[in-house]
Design an enzyme around this catalytic site. Structure first.
Site, mmCIF file in Angstrom:
data_model
loop_
_atom_site.group_PDB
_atom_site.id
_atom_site.type_symbol
_atom_site.label_atom_id
_atom_site.label_comp_id
_atom_site.label_asym_id
_atom_site.label_seq_id
_atom_site.Cartn_x
_atom_site.Cartn_y
_atom_site.Cartn_z
ATOM 1 N N ASP A 1 0.848 -1.181 0.000
ATOM 2 C CA ASP A 1 0.000 0.000 0.000
ATOM 3 C C ASP A 1 0.900 1.253 0.000
ATOM 4 O O ASP A 1 1.837 1.330 -0.791
ATOM 5 C CB ASP A 1 -0.951 -0.035 1.202
ATOM 6 C CG ASP A 1 -2.109 0.950 1.088
ATOM 7 O OD1 ASP A 1 -3.100 0.630 0.411
ATOM 8 O OD2 ASP A 1 -2.004 2.048 1.651
ATOM 9 N N TYR B 1 -3.395 11.100 1.286
ATOM 10 C CA TYR B 1 -3.953 11.051 -0.070
ATOM 11 C C TYR B 1 -3.988 12.448 -0.691
ATOM 12 O O TYR B 1 -3.629 12.630 -1.859
ATOM 13 C CB TYR B 1 -5.360 10.450 -0.040
ATOM 14 C CG TYR B 1 -5.375 8.972 0.230
ATOM 15 C CD1 TYR B 1 -5.482 8.057 -0.809
ATOM 16 C CD2 TYR B 1 -5.281 8.478 1.531
ATOM 17 C CE1 TYR B 1 -5.490 6.697 -0.567
ATOM 18 C CE2 TYR B 1 -5.279 7.119 1.783
ATOM 19 C CZ TYR B 1 -5.393 6.227 0.729
ATOM 20 O OH TYR B 1 -5.383 4.884 0.970
ATOM 21 N N HIS C 1 -4.383 -7.914 -0.214
ATOM 22 C CA HIS C 1 -3.746 -6.628 0.052
ATOM 23 C C HIS C 1 -3.030 -6.596 1.400
ATOM 24 O O HIS C 1 -1.967 -5.999 1.519
ATOM 25 C CB HIS C 1 -4.820 -5.539 0.007
ATOM 26 C CG HIS C 1 -4.283 -4.153 0.105
ATOM 27 N ND1 HIS C 1 -3.574 -3.552 -0.916
ATOM 28 C CD2 HIS C 1 -4.329 -3.229 1.118
ATOM 29 C CE1 HIS C 1 -3.224 -2.325 -0.561
ATOM 30 N NE2 HIS C 1 -3.667 -2.106 0.675
#
Length: 494
Positions: free
Chosen positions: A250, A400, A457
């Site tokens: 990630d 982000y 993930h």
């Protein structure tokens, strides 16, 4: 008899003129399209053959609140000890009557976390989950804090036994969102315990990213992935490690790839379990692969993950709605999530459902309560509680916004190759992992690339044995290359 009148004759002339004008316009449009295609091809050829320069980076930023002041460079022991009043406050909030809307019939997780599933989890969290008991598990490893660039950075440390007879290498292990250092609790013993089939054992440093968990958040805008890469580089140097391995998934994968791009001399090697950094060449090949025959661009066994591209982007858009919110208005969303532990849990757990398998969208309870779900509910609640007790969801989501800002160099860095020895572990339920030939456009020295039949993930939580084996296999391959290189150098000197 007259077949046309003067008026008809004028109309015919007008029509002829119109047709001529239309032809001229169409001819111009065709010429314009040709020019545009030529320009576009030229642009891509230039981009494919041009490596952008490394971005400028302030070597000594101050991310803390207020004016700069000298950093205390001490490494301070830290113990996770959430006050009882905070634990009681959480229980009080969990005991409030939930305000759930009834789920639609037969949709499972197609609309996200359904209230029936959340009610079961809430009951368990409120009545059976014991944070203070779980806290002991988190404290089984040593924790520390140190101030870097104005921020208190938390990290967990796990070291191998002394005199193991193995080559001990430092390993920086980085998590992502919505994870935390909790992701690595099961894999740490596997990386630090000497094994007969490995010449390498790791001394692991596992930080909380700035703004995550027990690490302080930036008080000023601009702390993107490269800025964090620099902070992590300084952390390792402060611990006395001039050279080390890095591993991540990630955000951890993006940050470690940034480290390999900008600080390559500090690394023995880079290992990732989510490879998403695409050069211009890789992007062009993926588009061509949608047109060319099967197998021309990538191994056919990888094609089902990408083609048809319409299916890929449909799934990508469906699963990344959160990304747009967090890249634009993270603080608005953060107010809601930091105000409700139930809302926070629903938001995070839905990601654990889809990230372990995209098929869970059609599974009862999103797979979360199934006996075969690869991560225990207690472990997921540990991770949620770290976000809750530290109030760090807002600051974690800001990453982000920083990465997707115009000032961020993250997407420029994807087009700059790195020659640091690299390894990739490809798990089938990861949303996006580049095939080997495309990953190598960024990772020029790709030593190992292994595809597995299970895992997703959150690989460190789902399949810790597989991931640890892959990391160790990669490190052993790199060490063999280093020995061969050193041997050749000595032979040449003789």
């Amino acid at each position: 008899m007259l077949w046309f009148t003067p008026h008809t004759c004028n109309t015919k002339k007008t029509m002829l003129a119109t047709v001529k004008g239309t032809r001229e316009i169409m001819g111009f449009v065709r010429r314009l399209l040709v020019v545009l295609v030529v320009v576009l091809v030229w642009y891509w050829v230039v981009r494919l053959n041009t490596t952008p320069p490394l971005p400028n980076l302030d070597p000594d930023p101050h991310w803390g609140p207020g004016p700069r002041r000298p950093d205390d460079t001490k490494i301070r022991p830290f113990k996770i000890d959430i006050p009882v009043k905070d634990v009681d406050d959480l229980k009080t909030r969990l005991s409030l009557p939930p305000r759930f809307a009834p789920p639609l019939e037969g949709v499972n997780f197609n609309y996200g976390m359904d209230s029936t599933t959340m009610a079961v989890i809430l009951q368990y969290w409120k009545d059976s989950y014991d944070w203070k008991n779980r806290e002991k598990k988190l404290n089984a490893f040593k924790h520390y804090k140190t101030r870097i660039e104005g921020l208190n950075i938390h990290f967990m440390r796990a070291s191998p036994p002394a005199n193991s007879g193995k080559t001990v290498r430092p390993l920086l292990l980085l998590h992502g969102w919505p994870g935390s250092f909790v992701e690595f609790l099961e894999i740490l013993p596997l990386l630090t315990t000497p094994r007969p089939d490995s010449e390498v054992v790791f001394d692991v440093v596992c930080p909380s990213l700035p703004g995550y968990g027990f690490s302080e958040a930036a008080a000023k805008p601009g702390m993107h992935s490269l800025a964090i890469a620099q902070t992590m580089t300084k952390l390792m140097k402060r611990l006395g490690f001039e050279k080390y391995y890095v591993q991540g998934g990630d955000w951890g994968s993006i940050i470690t790839v940034d480290m390999a791009t900008v600080f390559p001399d500090n690394l023995y090697g880079l290992h990732v379990n989510m490879m998403s950094s695409m050069t211009v060449g890789a992007q062009a090949k993926i588009i061509l692969g949608a047109i060319l025959p099967s197998g021309e661009i990538m191994d056919p066994k990888h094609e089902e993950n990408w083609y048809p591209l319409s299916n890929f982007f449909k799934t990508f858009l469906r699963e990344t709605g959160y990304l747009h919110l967090q890249a634009t208005k993270p603080d608005t969303l953060g107010i809601a999530l930091n105000s409700s532990p139930v809302g926070l849990a629903a938001y995070i757990l839905e990601k654990f459902s889809s990230a372990t398998s995209l098929e869970n969208i059609n599974a009862k309870n999103g797979g979360l309560l199934g006996v075969n779900f690869p991560i225990s509910l207690d472990s997921m609640l540990d991770n949620i509680c770290v976000y809750w007790f530290t109030g760090s969801m807002t600051t974690a989501m800001r990453l982000y916004a920083e990465v997707f800002s115009q000032a961020s160099p993250t997407f420029t860095l994807t087009h700059i190759p790195t020659s640091v020895p690299a390894g990739v572990a490809k798990f089938p339920n990861e949303l996006m992992v580049l095939p080997k030939n495309l990953a190598s456009s960024k990772l020029k020295n790709l030593i190992t690339y292994t595809s597995y039949g299970t895992g997703g993930h959150f690989a460190a939580m789902e399949v810790p044995k597989l991931l640890s084996d892959d990391i160790l296999n990669f490190a052993n391959a790199v060490e063999r290359q280093l020995k061969d290189k050193n041997l050749k150098t000595k032979t040449t000197e003789l």
